[in-house]
Scaffold this active site. Sequence first.
Site, PDB file in Angstrom:
ATOM      1  N   ARG A  92       3.781  -5.073  16.631  1.00 58.60           N
ATOM      2  CA  ARG A  92       2.371  -4.668  16.545  1.00 58.60           C
ATOM      3  C   ARG A  92       1.482  -5.799  17.059  1.00 58.60           C
ATOM      4  NH1 ARG A  92       2.103  -3.201  10.302  1.00 58.60           N
ATOM      5  NH2 ARG A  92       3.080  -5.260  10.302  1.00 58.60           N
TER       6      ARG A  92
ATOM      7  N   SER B  94       0.829  -1.219   0.000  1.00 57.13           N
ATOM      8  CA  SER B  94       0.000   0.000   0.000  1.00 57.13           C
ATOM      9  C   SER B  94       0.859   1.262   0.000  1.00 57.13           C
ATOM     10  CB  SER B  94      -0.964   0.003   1.186  1.00 57.13           C
ATOM     11  OG  SER B  94      -0.289  -0.211   2.389  1.00 57.13           O
TER      12      SER B  94
ATOM     13  N   ASP C  58      -1.676  -8.820  11.758  1.00 60.48           N
ATOM     14  CA  ASP C  58      -3.033  -9.277  11.450  1.00 60.48           C
ATOM     15  C   ASP C  58      -3.459 -10.500  12.260  1.00 60.48           C
ATOM     16  OD1 ASP C  58      -3.430  -7.299   9.463  1.00 60.48           O
ATOM     17  OD2 ASP C  58      -2.144  -8.448   8.127  1.00 60.48           O
TER      18      ASP C  58
ATOM     19  N   HIS D 169       6.210 -12.678   7.066  1.00 59.34           N
ATOM     20  CA  HIS D 169       6.350 -11.279   6.668  1.00 59.34           C
ATOM     21  C   HIS D 169       7.456 -11.148   5.627  1.00 59.34           C
ATOM     22  CE1 HIS D 169       6.808  -6.902   6.969  1.00 59.34           C
ATOM     23  NE2 HIS D 169       5.544  -6.938   7.392  1.00 59.34           N
TER      24      HIS D 169
ATOM     25  N   HIS E 293      -1.708  -8.908   1.871  1.00 57.40           N
ATOM     26  CA  HIS E 293      -1.392  -7.645   2.565  1.00 57.40           C
ATOM     27  C   HIS E 293      -2.508  -7.369   3.583  1.00 57.40           C
ATOM     28  CE1 HIS E 293       0.309  -3.818   3.358  1.00 57.40           C
ATOM     29  NE2 HIS E 293      -0.190  -3.101   2.354  1.00 57.40           N
TER      30      HIS E 293
END
Length: 564
Positions: free
Chosen positions: A455, A370, A501, A446, A400
Amino acid sequence: MPTPKRRRCFRGSFGSRIDGVIPECGGALEAPVSSGGLLVGDFAQQSSSLGSIRWLQVQSAPDLDLHSQLKELIPEQQSMASNVVVETLFSICSLSLFQERLKKLKSDHGKVQLGNITADMVIGGMRGMTGLLWETSLLDPDEGIRFRGLSIPECQKLLPGAKAGGEPLPEGLLWLLLTGKVPNKEQADGLSAELCNRAKIPDHVFKAIDALPVAAHPMTQFATGVMALQVDSEFQKAYEKGMPKAKFWEPTYEDSMNLIARLPTVASYVYRRQISFFFLFLSLYMLTLLIFGDLVAFYFIRKKNICGLPYVCCGILFRIYKDGGIIPPDNSLDYAANFSHMLGFDDPKMLELMRLYVTIHSDHEGGNVSAHTAHLVGSALSDPYLSFAAALNGLAGPLHGLANQEVLLWIESLVKEVGEDITTDQLKDYVWKTLKSGKVVPGYGHGVLRKTDPRYTCQREFALKHLPDDPLFKLVSKLYEVVPPILTELGKVKNPWPNVDAHSGVLLKYFGLSEARYFTVLFGVSRSIGIGSQLIWDRALGLPLERPKSVTMDWLESYCKKAA
Ligand SMILES: CC(C)(COP(=O)(O)OP(=O)(O)OC[C@H]1O[C@@H](n2cnc3c(N)ncnc32)[C@H](O)[C@@H]1OP(=O)(O)O)[C@@H](O)C(=O)NCCC(=O)NCCS
C-alpha cells in the site's frame, strides 16, 4: 421446472492460492470460466509483469446486480431443508454452499491444530495466533494484502476504473470483496448509482455532530455521526420483529450498504464544519477590518490613500478558505470522486488519488484493531452501525489508523526544525532524537507485515507519476532510505519497513488536504468497505459469538511451571 442456473466456479476460499490450477468446483463442474470470465492463459498474457499466476478469478456474471449476486451466493438453509426446488437449484449452483462448507469443515477437521499457542502469544497481544475467520482478504507477511486473492497491483489492473488505465473504483473492490468476483464497468457504475441513492442523511445526524465543539477530534465527530446513523438500522428493526437466523444477512446487507453510502457525506460534513469555523472566524475578522478599515481609510485618505488595502486582504483570505460552506453531492460522480468533491477538491488527479486511497485502505484481513473490533462487536449481533462505530474508536488510536496523522505532523515538525533542504545526517539525527525521546517512528513497522507494505509502494508509484518534484515527497523518499537501517539497528523492531501511513499524508497535502488531524476519517470511510462486506458474510455464515478464554498471571505461571 426451475430454470437451471448458469454454472459458476469459485476460487478456493480461506485464501487458498492455486498454482496455475483451476480451483475445485465440487467435482461436477468443469471449465471454470463463465461468459466474460478470464482464462488463466488470457490473464497470463495480459499481465506478463505479474509473474506466475497463482489464482484464477472469474468475472462477475454481467447480467446480475450486487444483491442478486449475493442472493445466489448465500444459501438460505431453512428453505433448503424444506424446499426441493431450492435444494435442486443450489445443488446446480453447488458453489454457493458456503454454510455447508463451513459445517463440514467443522465436523471433519474441527480438531486439526493450526499452531501452538504459547505464553508469549497470550501476553503479546495474540501475535501470530490464528483465531479468526475473515473471508474478504488475507495478509501475507512478505507479500502484503490480497483482496479475495488479488494483490494490489492485480486489483489496479483488473478492477474497473473511472477511465481506462486509471486507478480502481472502490465500488469495484466492494463488489469483489462481497462476491469474490470482478465486476465489469457497468456493474461498478450501477453500484455507484445505488450508493448515491442510499446516501440520504437524516438531519439529526448533523445535529448530533453540531452538538460537539468544532475543536473535537474529527474522529470523535465522525464516530458520533455513525452512532447517530444507527437510528435507522434495518437489522435492529428486523431483529426486534423476530427475524430468523437464516435471514440475518439481508438487513445486515442493507445496513452495511447504507452505511458505506452515507459515510462520505458525514465525513465531509465533519471536514467542512472545521473550515466553516475558520470561515466564521474570518467573517468576524473581516467585519472588524471593514469597520477598522474605514477608520484607517479616513486617516490615510488624507495622507497616502491606501484605504483599499484591508479589502484586498479580506478578498485574499476568502479565496484561501474557499467559501467554507457544505458542498452538496454530485451524483454524476463515482463514490471516491464524489467524496473528494464534497470535501472541496475537484482536481482530476486528486479524484484519482481518492479512488486509490479508498481502495487500498478498505481491508487488511481480520486481526487488525478496527476489523477485529467490528467482527467482535458484530458477533454479539450488534448491527453494522454499532460494530463500525466501535471499529472507528480503535482506528482512532495512534498505533493504528491515527498513524497517518502522526506521520504528517512528525514530518512537518522536522521541516520546521531543520528546513526542507535536509541532509541525510540531519535526518538520521532527527529519527534518533524521536526514538531516544521514547516515541515510535510513525508510519514504520507492522504487527504482521515483514516487508515494505504494498500500500506504501502503490502510493509511491502514484507520487512518482503525479508529483515527482514535490519537496515533501522527496523527504518521504529519503526517510525510506534512512529509517529502516536505524530501526534494524535498534534490534527489537520486527519490521523496519514503511507501512501505508508513511505515505498518504504528503499526497493529500500536495492536493490541498493538509489538515493532518482529519486524515484518519478518510481511512475510516475506506475501512467501512472491508468491514461492511465481512459483517454480511459473518451473518451469512452464522458465525457465533466471539468469546476467547482469558487467564490470570497466576494461572499462566502455574500452568507453565507444570508444563516445564
Ligand atoms: C505498528 C506497530 C504498533 C506494531 O507493533 P508490534 O507488532 O508490537 O511491533 P514489533 O513486534 O516490531 O515491536 C517490537 C518493539 O519494537 C518497537 N517498534 C516497532 N515499530 C517501531 C517504530 N516504528 N518505531 C520505534 N519502535 C518501534 C515496539 O514499540 C516494540 O518495542 P518494546 O518492545 O519496547 O515495546 C509498531 O510497529 C509501531 O508502533 N509503529 C509505528 C506506528 C504506526 O505506524 N502504526 C501504523 C501501523 S499500520
